[in-house]
Design an enzyme around this catalytic site. Structure first.
Site, PDB file in Angstrom:
ATOM      1  N   CYS A 267       0.831  -1.210   0.000  1.00  0.00           N
ATOM      2  CA  CYS A 267       0.000   0.000   0.000  1.00  0.00           C
ATOM      3  C   CYS A 267       0.869   1.265   0.000  1.00  0.00           C
ATOM      4  O   CYS A 267       1.757   1.425   0.839  1.00  0.00           O
ATOM      5  CB  CYS A 267      -0.915   0.013   1.210  1.00  0.00           C
ATOM      6  SG  CYS A 267      -1.996   1.480   1.260  1.00  0.00           S
TER       7      CYS A 267
ATOM      8  N   CYS B 232      -6.064   7.661 -16.975  1.00  0.00           N
ATOM      9  CA  CYS B 232      -5.325   8.918 -16.871  1.00  0.00           C
ATOM     10  C   CYS B 232      -3.824   8.733 -17.116  1.00  0.00           C
ATOM     11  O   CYS B 232      -3.122   9.697 -17.436  1.00  0.00           O
ATOM     12  CB  CYS B 232      -5.569   9.576 -15.519  1.00  0.00           C
ATOM     13  SG  CYS B 232      -4.953   8.645 -14.087  1.00  0.00           S
TER      14      CYS B 232
ATOM     15  N   SER C 186     -11.002  -4.837  -4.756  1.00  0.00           N
ATOM     16  CA  SER C 186      -9.602  -5.240  -4.924  1.00  0.00           C
ATOM     17  C   SER C 186      -9.467  -6.749  -4.757  1.00  0.00           C
ATOM     18  O   SER C 186      -9.862  -7.315  -3.730  1.00  0.00           O
ATOM     19  CB  SER C 186      -8.716  -4.523  -3.906  1.00  0.00           C
ATOM     20  OG  SER C 186      -8.745  -3.122  -4.121  1.00  0.00           O
TER      21      SER C 186
ATOM     22  N   ASP D 171      -3.883  11.476  -5.849  1.00  0.00           N
ATOM     23  CA  ASP D 171      -3.663  10.668  -4.653  1.00  0.00           C
ATOM     24  C   ASP D 171      -2.271  10.040  -4.609  1.00  0.00           C
ATOM     25  O   ASP D 171      -1.833   9.576  -3.561  1.00  0.00           O
ATOM     26  CB  ASP D 171      -4.755   9.617  -4.458  1.00  0.00           C
ATOM     27  CG  ASP D 171      -4.818   8.578  -5.547  1.00  0.00           C
ATOM     28  OD1 ASP D 171      -4.366   8.862  -6.662  1.00  0.00           O
ATOM     29  OD2 ASP D 171      -5.330   7.478  -5.274  1.00  0.00           O
TER      30      ASP D 171
ATOM     31  N   CYS E  91      -2.599  15.943 -16.438  1.00  0.00           N
ATOM     32  CA  CYS E  91      -3.178  15.431 -15.192  1.00  0.00           C
ATOM     33  C   CYS E  91      -4.134  16.485 -14.625  1.00  0.00           C
ATOM     34  O   CYS E  91      -3.758  17.251 -13.742  1.00  0.00           O
ATOM     35  CB  CYS E  91      -2.082  15.132 -14.175  1.00  0.00           C
ATOM     36  SG  CYS E  91      -0.872  13.918 -14.700  1.00  0.00           S
TER      37      CYS E  91
ATOM     38  N   CYS F 122       0.743   7.120 -25.940  1.00  0.00           N
ATOM     39  CA  CYS F 122       1.296   6.913 -24.596  1.00  0.00           C
ATOM     40  C   CYS F 122       1.417   8.205 -23.796  1.00  0.00           C
ATOM     41  O   CYS F 122       1.181   8.220 -22.585  1.00  0.00           O
ATOM     42  CB  CYS F 122       2.665   6.243 -24.723  1.00  0.00           C
ATOM     43  SG  CYS F 122       3.574   6.073 -23.196  1.00  0.00           S
TER      44      CYS F 122
END
Length: 374
Positions: free
Chosen positions: A23, A254, A122, A276, A260, A325
């Site tokens: 994480c 994204c 998940s 994030d 962004c 890309c």
């Protein structure tokens, strides 16, 4: 008028009820302090009212964490009530919800279905892969509880997809993962390649990370299996994003966007950030309790951050795949060398995949165009 954007909300901050080894967000406790992190009713009201008052035609609330179910079901019932209270009749309001699934039960799933939440769960594949890194606080695997949650979702007709973190344990088994997902009828998939720096040797990947070639081989093989009869049955986010681009539409992922700038992050206390992956003092935009949300989204720090995506390495500028890309995610560029102007860590893997699959993706795009004209 503000340019439309979505909001990624972390109502419980970095708090989580499991302890995944890989994480990237659990370390944010150092930013927000110890103890439980929970969004207040005042912050929730300010957030929803401010966002919906912008009167975007389509409004997306993406609830994530940490683990968003830690807020309890009543929090989201109140959120939906406020969305209905503050939205105009012609506004579309959508909710997405990314969870580990551990706390999902019948009551949760009835609510998610009734309110048409799109739920991401998940799951890293079969038990032996999922349970290796996705353990609870007592060190126990979580696979059985996730499958129980998915059962609740299916019985209550919750729309859900599967998010799989590709790590050193599962990335070498694309056939096994494909067979597993199809046998379980998991047909809406998103793969996230894992790359984090080793805290002991910051110039090296963490042990659970994957190499660019591993990622490339995985994408190539999974694509072959998908292309062989599953293109109309299974949605794989990276493949869908490529098709969207080839059809002249924006990327749906994204990672490959030109800039962004599609969302801002709102933390439990109202603090706003650019992304994030970049929740830090350097990317802090302000707080919704003091500053209107449209001003946060247009903050100079956010504008500068968005432009970094287009500031790519010289070798990217002459790459034959530049248009599809766009240099990849800035986080993957900077993860080991500290600069967003470097090539993506996964550059070699992406080239392997594009070399292998782009021709067939272009053929699929042509077929889709023909179908749309009928």
């Amino acid at each position: 008028m503000a340019r439309p954007f979505t909001i990624l909300i972390k109502p419980s901050g970095p708090d989580c009820n499991i302890d995944c080894t890989y994480c990237f967000y659990s370390c944010k406790h150092t930013l927000f302090g110890s103890g439980a992190h929970r969004m207040s009713r005042e912050t929730l009201d300010k957030l929803i009212r401010g966002y919906l008052n912008l009167r975007f035609p389509v409004n997306v609330f993406s609830w994530q964490g940490g683990e968003p179910t830690l807020m309890g079901l009543d929090f989201y019932k109140n959120a939906v009530h406020l969305q209905k209270l503050y939205s105009a009749p012609d506004q579309v309001v959508n909710n997405t919800f990314q969870t580990n699934g551990i706390l999902l039960n019948r009551d949760w799933c009835q609510f998610l279905a009734e309110q048409k939440f799109l739920c991401g769960i998940s799951l890293d594949g079969p038990r032996e892969y999922h349970d290796f890194y996705r353990k609870d606080r007592q060190g126990n695997g979580t696979y059985d509880r996730v499958l129980t949650a998915i059962g609740h979702c299916r019985r209550n007709k919750v729309e859900f997809n599967i998010l799989t973190l590709l790590n050193d344990r599962n990335v070498n088994y694309p056939d096994e993962l494909f067979d597993y997902f199809t046998s379980e009828d998991f047909l809406y998939l998103q793969f996230v390649p894992c790359i984090e720096k080793n805290p002991d040797v910051p110039s090296q990947p963490a042990p659970f990370s994957i190499t660019p070639r591993q990622y490339g081989r995985f994408l190539c093989r999974f694509f072959d299996r998908w292309y062989d009869g599953w293109t109309r049955k299974m949605s794989v986010r990276i493949f869908d994003s490529m098709l969207s681009c080839l059809l002249g539409r924006p990327h749906t992922e994204c990672t490959f966007a030109r800039q962004c700038n599609d969302y801002i992050v709102i933390e439990h206390n109202g603090d706003a950030y650019c992304c994030d992956f970049y929740v830090s003092p350097q990317t802090h935009l302000g707080n919704i309790l003091q500053t209107p949300i449209e001003q946060l989204a247009a903050h100079p720090i956010k504008q500068a951050f968005s432009k970094k995506k287009s500031q790519i390495a010289n070798q990217c500028l002459v790459c034959r795949y530049l248009d599809i890309c766009r240099g990849g995610c800035p986080k993957d560029r900077a993860v080991l060398n500290g600069t967003h102007k470097a090539p993506s860590y996964f550059c070699e893997g992406y080239k392997m995949f594009f070399d292998h699959a782009l021709g067939r993706l272009q053929s699929l795009a042509i077929e889709l165009q023909k179908l749309q004209k009928k």
